[in-house]
Design an enzyme around this catalytic site. Structure first.
Site, PDB file in Angstrom:
ATOM      1  N   LYS A 143       0.882  -1.184   0.000  1.00  0.00           N
ATOM      2  CA  LYS A 143       0.000   0.000   0.000  1.00  0.00           C
ATOM      3  C   LYS A 143       0.907   1.217   0.000  1.00  0.00           C
ATOM      4  O   LYS A 143       1.788   1.343   0.849  1.00  0.00           O
ATOM      5  CB  LYS A 143      -0.916   0.025   1.223  1.00  0.00           C
ATOM      6  CG  LYS A 143      -1.766   1.311   1.245  1.00  0.00           C
ATOM      7  CD  LYS A 143      -2.914   1.236   2.224  1.00  0.00           C
ATOM      8  CE  LYS A 143      -2.563   1.770   3.567  1.00  0.00           C
ATOM      9  NZ  LYS A 143      -3.756   1.990   4.422  1.00  0.00           N
TER      10      LYS A 143
ATOM     11  N   ARG B 239     -10.806  -1.719   6.701  1.00  0.00           N
ATOM     12  CA  ARG B 239      -9.880  -2.692   7.309  1.00  0.00           C
ATOM     13  C   ARG B 239      -9.503  -2.244   8.724  1.00  0.00           C
ATOM     14  O   ARG B 239      -9.225  -3.053   9.601  1.00  0.00           O
ATOM     15  CB  ARG B 239      -8.683  -2.971   6.421  1.00  0.00           C
ATOM     16  CG  ARG B 239      -7.632  -1.870   6.200  1.00  0.00           C
ATOM     17  CD  ARG B 239      -6.733  -1.697   7.391  1.00  0.00           C
ATOM     18  NE  ARG B 239      -5.397  -1.284   7.086  1.00  0.00           N
ATOM     19  CZ  ARG B 239      -4.679  -0.471   7.847  1.00  0.00           C
ATOM     20  NH1 ARG B 239      -5.190   0.101   8.927  1.00  0.00           N
ATOM     21  NH2 ARG B 239      -3.435  -0.185   7.523  1.00  0.00           N
TER      22      ARG B 239
ATOM     23  N   ASN C 252     -15.490  13.772  22.116  1.00  0.00           N
ATOM     24  CA  ASN C 252     -14.477  14.172  21.137  1.00  0.00           C
ATOM     25  C   ASN C 252     -13.919  15.530  21.533  1.00  0.00           C
ATOM     26  O   ASN C 252     -14.678  16.382  22.006  1.00  0.00           O
ATOM     27  CB  ASN C 252     -15.096  14.251  19.734  1.00  0.00           C
ATOM     28  CG  ASN C 252     -14.028  14.337  18.661  1.00  0.00           C
ATOM     29  OD1 ASN C 252     -13.131  13.503  18.599  1.00  0.00           O
ATOM     30  ND2 ASN C 252     -14.110  15.345  17.815  1.00  0.00           N
TER      31      ASN C 252
ATOM     32  N   MET D  92      -7.148   2.604  18.544  1.00  0.00           N
ATOM     33  CA  MET D  92      -6.977   2.518  17.099  1.00  0.00           C
ATOM     34  C   MET D  92      -6.293   3.734  16.481  1.00  0.00           C
ATOM     35  O   MET D  92      -5.874   3.702  15.333  1.00  0.00           O
ATOM     36  CB  MET D  92      -8.351   2.329  16.435  1.00  0.00           C
ATOM     37  CG  MET D  92      -9.119   1.123  16.931  1.00  0.00           C
ATOM     38  SD  MET D  92      -8.215  -0.434  16.798  1.00  0.00           S
ATOM     39  CE  MET D  92      -7.967  -0.530  15.044  1.00  0.00           C
TER      40      MET D  92
ATOM     41  N   THR E  67      -3.494   5.479  17.554  1.00  0.00           N
ATOM     42  CA  THR E  67      -2.045   5.629  17.702  1.00  0.00           C
ATOM     43  C   THR E  67      -1.309   4.719  16.722  1.00  0.00           C
ATOM     44  O   THR E  67      -1.258   3.510  16.900  1.00  0.00           O
ATOM     45  CB  THR E  67      -1.618   5.322  19.153  1.00  0.00           C
ATOM     46  OG1 THR E  67      -2.274   6.267  20.003  1.00  0.00           O
ATOM     47  CG2 THR E  67      -0.124   5.451  19.327  1.00  0.00           C
ATOM     48  N   ASP E  68      -0.770   5.353  15.671  1.00  0.00           N
ATOM     49  CA  ASP E  68      -0.076   4.588  14.625  1.00  0.00           C
ATOM     50  C   ASP E  68       1.251   5.233  14.256  1.00  0.00           C
ATOM     51  O   ASP E  68       1.800   4.970  13.199  1.00  0.00           O
ATOM     52  CB  ASP E  68      -0.976   4.461  13.388  1.00  0.00           C
ATOM     53  CG  ASP E  68      -1.434   5.806  12.861  1.00  0.00           C
ATOM     54  OD1 ASP E  68      -1.070   6.851  13.465  1.00  0.00           O
ATOM     55  OD2 ASP E  68      -2.152   5.846  11.843  1.00  0.00           O
TER      56      ASP E  68
ATOM     57  N   LYS F 156       2.363   9.561  19.231  1.00  0.00           N
ATOM     58  CA  LYS F 156       0.907   9.626  19.436  1.00  0.00           C
ATOM     59  C   LYS F 156       0.532   8.817  20.680  1.00  0.00           C
ATOM     60  O   LYS F 156       1.217   7.848  21.029  1.00  0.00           O
ATOM     61  CB  LYS F 156       0.159   9.057  18.233  1.00  0.00           C
ATOM     62  CG  LYS F 156       0.008  10.023  17.073  1.00  0.00           C
ATOM     63  CD  LYS F 156      -0.944   9.401  16.062  1.00  0.00           C
ATOM     64  CE  LYS F 156      -1.112  10.215  14.817  1.00  0.00           C
ATOM     65  NZ  LYS F 156      -1.910   9.477  13.813  1.00  0.00           N
TER      66      LYS F 156
HETATM   67  P1  NAD Z   1      -9.663  12.757  11.224  1.00  0.00           P
HETATM   68  O1  NAD Z   1      -8.683  13.837  10.942  1.00  0.00           O
HETATM   69  O2  NAD Z   1     -10.856  12.614  10.365  1.00  0.00           O
HETATM   70  O3  NAD Z   1     -10.181  12.898  12.755  1.00  0.00           O
HETATM   71  C1  NAD Z   1      -9.254  13.155  13.781  1.00  0.00           C
HETATM   72  C2  NAD Z   1      -9.869  12.849  15.135  1.00  0.00           C
HETATM   73  O4  NAD Z   1      -8.903  13.142  16.145  1.00  0.00           O
HETATM   74  C3  NAD Z   1     -11.067  13.705  15.466  1.00  0.00           C
HETATM   75  O5  NAD Z   1     -11.861  13.014  16.389  1.00  0.00           O
HETATM   76  C4  NAD Z   1     -10.414  14.934  16.104  1.00  0.00           C
HETATM   77  O6  NAD Z   1     -11.314  15.648  16.925  1.00  0.00           O
HETATM   78  C5  NAD Z   1      -9.317  14.276  16.912  1.00  0.00           C
HETATM   79  N1  NAD Z   1      -8.138  15.108  17.104  1.00  0.00           N
HETATM   80  C6  NAD Z   1      -7.505  15.902  16.204  1.00  0.00           C
HETATM   81  N2  NAD Z   1      -6.424  16.478  16.768  1.00  0.00           N
HETATM   82  C7  NAD Z   1      -6.375  16.030  18.041  1.00  0.00           C
HETATM   83  C8  NAD Z   1      -5.495  16.263  19.136  1.00  0.00           C
HETATM   84  N3  NAD Z   1      -4.425  17.049  19.014  1.00  0.00           N
HETATM   85  N4  NAD Z   1      -5.747  15.640  20.309  1.00  0.00           N
HETATM   86  C9  NAD Z   1      -6.808  14.818  20.442  1.00  0.00           C
HETATM   87  N5  NAD Z   1      -7.674  14.552  19.436  1.00  0.00           N
HETATM   88  C10 NAD Z   1      -7.454  15.158  18.260  1.00  0.00           C
HETATM   89  O7  NAD Z   1      -8.817  11.417  11.276  1.00  0.00           O
HETATM   90  P2  NAD Z   1      -9.317   9.922  11.042  1.00  0.00           P
HETATM   91  O8  NAD Z   1      -9.147   9.573   9.608  1.00  0.00           O
HETATM   92  O9  NAD Z   1     -10.620   9.704  11.698  1.00  0.00           O
HETATM   93  O10 NAD Z   1      -8.171   9.122  11.824  1.00  0.00           O
HETATM   94  C11 NAD Z   1      -8.103   9.163  13.242  1.00  0.00           C
HETATM   95  C12 NAD Z   1      -6.769   8.599  13.698  1.00  0.00           C
HETATM   96  O11 NAD Z   1      -6.692   7.225  13.338  1.00  0.00           O
HETATM   97  C13 NAD Z   1      -5.550   9.267  13.064  1.00  0.00           C
HETATM   98  O12 NAD Z   1      -4.601   9.486  14.072  1.00  0.00           O
HETATM   99  C14 NAD Z   1      -5.042   8.247  12.060  1.00  0.00           C
HETATM  100  O13 NAD Z   1      -3.654   8.354  11.853  1.00  0.00           O
HETATM  101  C15 NAD Z   1      -5.421   6.968  12.772  1.00  0.00           C
HETATM  102  N6  NAD Z   1      -5.560   5.796  11.888  1.00  0.00           N
HETATM  103  C16 NAD Z   1      -5.163   4.598  12.378  1.00  0.00           C
HETATM  104  C17 NAD Z   1      -5.290   3.468  11.607  1.00  0.00           C
HETATM  105  C18 NAD Z   1      -4.882   2.141  12.154  1.00  0.00           C
HETATM  106  O14 NAD Z   1      -4.847   1.149  11.410  1.00  0.00           O
HETATM  107  N7  NAD Z   1      -4.606   2.023  13.430  1.00  0.00           N
HETATM  108  C19 NAD Z   1      -5.821   3.556  10.306  1.00  0.00           C
HETATM  109  C20 NAD Z   1      -6.264   4.791   9.840  1.00  0.00           C
HETATM  110  C21 NAD Z   1      -6.133   5.908  10.655  1.00  0.00           C
END
Ligand code: NAD
Length: 325
Positions: free
Chosen positions: A71, A114, A163, A223, A225-226, A230
């Site tokens: 990917k 996924r 949130n 989910m 923290t990646d 973070k």
């Molecule tokens: P998004 O930008 O659409 O939403 C971000 C979320 O985090 C919102 O709820 C927002 O209010 C909150 N947020 C933003 N800045 C913040 C901060 N400084 N402190 C606390 N909360 C904060 O993002 P998304 O696409 O919904 O993704 C959310 C998270 O999931 C991202 O960190 C992304 O990297 C991670 N992610 C993880 C996986 C995985 O496989 N584990 C896959 C995709 C995304």
């Protein structure tokens, strides 16, 4: 798949892969990883010094599923202003017998399903069967996918949500309503007091949920923290919980466990791959009162697994484009 390159666009992916398909594919590949039949290659992720973008590759090989690929993509923060998704990705699948490129699959929708499948698999295997209240920490793009997939695993009656940007919560509330679930926006403490299952899916760099707020018996899927730095929960939760992960190597370096490991509150040996539970080699939850925590860091093999389903289904349904290379 027959000769030529199969192209499967974003819209087709959404038509041919549903949350059940993603669940089955992700559960199978987590099992294969724990058996040593599938492994992820080292992840590349670089700030490219242009458009504030992060770009990289996640790749791997699943010998059991015969899935080899990568990917490619990343994060372009300026995309939202252009009406585009900030996270952009494309999945390339190769024939493991010949190395030939087999399929080019849109990765944006598949990343969301996924990731939702990952927490959903953890709920299926680790949450108490009598869980009634789902707590959602986060309300961004991934959160609605997470909510929909979680709702398929237990007879939830209610969703409680918090949130940091409360104006984002109504979108999550609308999905809960569509699923026939009560919805309440609450404080973090109230969320911990009510929820039987908690999903954290934010971009936080500091703990949003503290140990004292969480009930005995809770299952929590972390989910968001990646990446190094973070953090979504109090490391003391990991110290008091039974900890599971999609992949231990990622969990301790870029996942939620990085902080508890760095502080010496848990050791690598305290983390169990969820695949061991899936394969029946680990019992999972040991009592109704135990807190279970799943560290879902997101691995390339999840992407390849759902992309493989998308390619097969799209071809079967005549929805893919085939070109000669
Ligand atoms: P998004 O930008 O659409 O939403 C971000 C979320 O985090 C919102 O709820 C927002 O209010 C909150 N947020 C933003 N800045 C913040 C901060 N400084 N402190 C606390 N909360 C904060 O993002 P998304 O696409 O919904 O993704 C959310 C998270 O999931 C991202 O960190 C992304 O990297 C991670 N992610 C993880 C996986 C995985 O496989 N584990 C896959 C995709 C995304």
């Amino acid at each position: 798949m027959s000769e030529g390159l199969l192209i499967v666009g974003e819209e087709v992916c959404a038509q041919v892969v549903n949350s059940k398909d993603a669940f089955d594919a992700v559960e199978a590949v987590f099992g294969a990883m724990a058996r040593g039949d599938a492994y992820n290659f080292p992840v590349i992720r670089e700030a490219i010094g242009y458009a504030d973008a992060l770009y990289g590759f996640k790749s791997g090989f699943d010998k059991a599923g015969k899935t080899l690929g990568v990917k490619s993509g990343g994060y372009w923060p300026g995309n939202m202003a252009k009406g585009l998704t900030n996270h952009q990705s494309t999945i390339f699948l190769f024939d493991p017998d010949t190395g030939m490129l087999q399929a080019l699959v849109g990765g944006n929708y598949l990343t969301a399903v996924r990731t939702a499948a990952s927490s959903s698999v953890s709920i299926a295997h680790l949450a108490r069967k009598d869980a009634k209240v789902l707590g959602m920490v986060g309300a961004g793009h991934q959160s609605t996918f997470q909510l929909r997939a979680a709702a398929e695993q237990r007879d939830f009656e209610k969703v409680v949500a918090w949130n940091p940007h409360p104006e984002m919560l109504p979108k999550l509330g609308a999905v809960a309503k569509e699923l026939g679930l009560d919805f309440e926006a609450v404080t973090q403490e109230e969320l911990g007091a009510q929820a039987d299952v908690i999903i954290t899916i934010t971009s936080a760099f500091e703990p949003l949920m503290m140990k004292d707020w969480i009930k005995p018996g809770t299952h929590i899927a972390c989910m968001g923290t990646d990446t190094k730095g973070k953090q979504e929960v109090d490391p003391a939760i990991l110290a008091s919980a039974r900890v599971f992960a999609d992949e231990i190597a990622q969990s301790i370096t870029i996942g939620e466990a990085q902080h508890a490991i760095a502080a010496g509150q848990i050791a690598e040996a305290d983390i169990t791959p969820i695949g061991a539970v899936i394969n029946g080699d680990h019992a999972g939850r040991s009592s109704a009162d135990e807190i279970t925590l799943f560290d879902g860091t997101g691995v390339g093999l999840q992407d390849l697994a759902v992309a493989s389903v998308a390619a097969h289904q799209a071809e079967k349904q005549g929805k893919a484009t085939r070109v000669a290379l």
